[in-house]
Scaffold this motif. Structure first.
Motif, PDB file in Angstrom:
ATOM      1  N   TYR A  55      63.936  50.280 -76.375  1.00 39.07           N
ATOM      2  CA  TYR A  55      65.038  51.188 -76.039  1.00 39.07           C
ATOM      3  C   TYR A  55      65.859  51.598 -77.248  1.00 39.07           C
ATOM      4  N   CYS A  56      65.679  50.905 -78.374  1.00 37.80           N
ATOM      5  CA  CYS A  56      66.662  51.000 -79.462  1.00 37.80           C
ATOM      6  C   CYS A  56      66.183  51.870 -80.613  1.00 37.80           C
ATOM      7  N   GLN A  93      78.220  44.347 -87.781  1.00 40.49           N
ATOM      8  CA  GLN A  93      77.042  44.506 -86.919  1.00 40.49           C
ATOM      9  C   GLN A  93      75.855  45.025 -87.718  1.00 40.49           C
ATOM     10  N   ARG A 146      74.102  40.318 -76.956  1.00 40.80           N
ATOM     11  CA  ARG A 146      73.890  40.667 -75.544  1.00 40.80           C
ATOM     12  C   ARG A 146      72.557  40.115 -75.069  1.00 40.80           C
ATOM     13  N   GLU A 148      71.167  41.556 -72.513  1.00 39.24           N
ATOM     14  CA  GLU A 148      70.616  42.855 -72.091  1.00 39.24           C
ATOM     15  C   GLU A 148      70.200  42.932 -70.625  1.00 39.24           C
ATOM     16  N   MET A 188      73.069  46.227 -70.860  1.00 39.61           N
ATOM     17  CA  MET A 188      73.062  47.679 -70.690  1.00 39.61           C
ATOM     18  C   MET A 188      72.869  47.947 -69.200  1.00 39.61           C
ATOM     19  N   PRO A 218      76.453  51.841 -70.640  1.00 35.61           N
ATOM     20  CA  PRO A 218      75.300  52.501 -70.020  1.00 35.61           C
ATOM     21  C   PRO A 218      74.123  52.541 -70.992  1.00 35.61           C
ATOM     22  N   TYR A 219      72.922  52.406 -70.456  1.00 35.97           N
ATOM     23  CA  TYR A 219      71.721  52.644 -71.262  1.00 35.97           C
ATOM     24  C   TYR A 219      71.642  54.138 -71.560  1.00 35.97           C
ATOM     25  N   ILE A 220      71.378  54.479 -72.830  1.00 48.11           N
ATOM     26  CA  ILE A 220      71.269  55.889 -73.224  1.00 48.11           C
ATOM     27  C   ILE A 220      69.872  56.116 -73.804  1.00 48.11           C
ATOM     28  N   ILE A 303      71.462  53.799 -82.878  1.00 47.99           N
ATOM     29  CA  ILE A 303      70.941  52.992 -81.766  1.00 47.99           C
ATOM     30  C   ILE A 303      70.533  53.920 -80.634  1.00 47.99           C
ATOM     31  N   TYR A 304      71.411  54.883 -80.366  1.00 48.15           N
ATOM     32  CA  TYR A 304      71.149  55.929 -79.365  1.00 48.15           C
ATOM     33  C   TYR A 304      71.797  57.198 -79.898  1.00 48.15           C
TER      34      TYR A 304
END
Ligand code: 5AD
Length: 350
Positions: A55-56, A93, A146, A148, A188, A218-220, A303-304
């Motif tokens: 996802y990343c 981070q 996280r 996740e 997420m 939210p997942y993006i 990341i998104y």
């Protein structure tokens, strides 16, 4: 709150009931963590990553992504900026970057702790217990990792294992706690394939872990990732609204973990810039993490997909945040802003 009750809240789309949930979360927030909103300076120190999370956007196999790693002086400059802006803590981070060596990180943490009053939070992915212990020894106060999703099968699918047989994130969270870190985790919301039962279990896991910080966003979809490049997933896409669900998970996190710090996350802002942060702050959240990463690097910490500000002045950005908080009847927090849950644990000698 019982599991059945949780699912009922998660499922609800009735405006009346939603208003009740959000009002309860807001009242609980007010009672346990007050009206101050703590500002955390976020600095994205490296976008190198050895992992292949589906996802990343920082995943290892993106040759087109220009990678960077900040040096100690650059990080220290931002730490001083955070102090000047009145922040009580700084979050470092990065992707999971093995070349961000533990000696380097120890030195950076030691220097920040020696030269500033900042609480230091690390968010550097999965690291060995030995490294986590050394960084704690060097003065790091908090760690964010996280989990996740608490659905193990889903997690394994979206998060191919690293090069070594490392500890699971759940185990690492327990270790972080044992090492005396203030511990943060989160999920997420809306990863394809997530069920309501998964989200319910995520929430119960926050409580079981006794988290001090809970990050929910939210997942993006990111088009350059396997998960994000395949938008037609009719059988796995959630039937519920990702937006509503994110706020419900935030509100329920507050009800289940009343004394944790809960940020209005960057992902909310990325999807709903007009009022995403405000809505989270009125539905349980009490932390804001302004991004202090220099814009040139920030564009590459993808990341998104997210819009970059045209105005790079941190002073103006913070003034704007203070104005937005005042409009909500809230104010900027002072000091390092440890979570009450962590302070309680300390007082009990746990
Ligand atoms: N959408 C939303 N959040 C994401 N993260 C990573 N990729 C995405 C994405 N595509 C979140 C993860 C990670 C945090 C730093 O960013 O939850 O833990």
């Amino acid at each position: 709150m019982q599991p059945g009750e949780l699912t009922a809240w998660l499922e609800t789309t009735d405006p009346e009931r939603l208003r009740e949930l959000w009002a309860r979360a807001d009242a609980t927030r007010h009672e346990h963590v007050g009206d101050e909103v703590h500002l955390r300076g976020l600095v994205e120190i490296s976008n190198h990553c050895r992992r292949h999370c589906t996802y990343c956007g920082l995943r290892a196999d993106r040759p087109e992504l220009e990678r960077y790693r900040m040096d100690a002086e650059e990080i220290l400059t931002i730490a001083h900026l955070a102090v000047r802006l009145g922040f009580g803590s700084l979050v470092l981070q990065s992707g999971e970057d093995p070349r961000l060596g533990v000696e380097f990180l120890e030195q950076v943490v030691r220097r920040i702790k020696a030269l500033t009053p900042l609480a230091v939070t690390l968010s550097l992915g999965e690291r060995s217990v030995d490294e986590l212990a050394r960084l704690r020894q060097a003065g790091a106060d908090r760690y964010l990792l996280r989990f996740e999703s608490s659905n193990r099968e889903l997690f394994a699918r979206i998060h191919p294992p690293g090069p070594s047989a490392a500890r699971s994130r759940m185990e690492l969270l327990a270790e972080l706690r044992r090492l005396g870190y203030e511990v943060g985790s989160g999920v997420m919301v809306g990863i394809p394939g997530t069920s309501l039962e998964d989200l319910q279990r995520d929430l119960l896991t926050f409580r079981e872990l006794g988290l001090d910080m809970i990050g929910v966003g939210p997942y993006i979809p990111h088009p350059a990732t396997p998960m994000g490049s395949n938008p037609d997933q009719p059988d796995t896409g959630p039937t519920w609204s990702r937006e509503l669900m994110t706020y419900n998970v935030i509100a329920l996190s507050r009800l289940l973990c009343p004394r944790a710090n809960i940020p209005a996350t960057t992902a909310l802002d990325a999807l709903w810039p007009a009022d995403g942060r405000e809505l989270a702050l009125c539905r349980g959240a009490n932390v804001w993490m302004p991004n202090l990463t220099p814009l040139g690097y920030r564009a590459r910490y993808e990341i998104y997909p997210r819009a970059l500000p045209c105005d790079d002045s941190p002073e103006r950005h913070v003034a704007e945040i203070a104005r937005r908080l005042a409009a909500l009847g809230r104010r900027v927090g002072r000091g390092p802003g440890a979570s009450p849950s962590f302070a309680d644990r300390r007082a009990l000698g746990d």
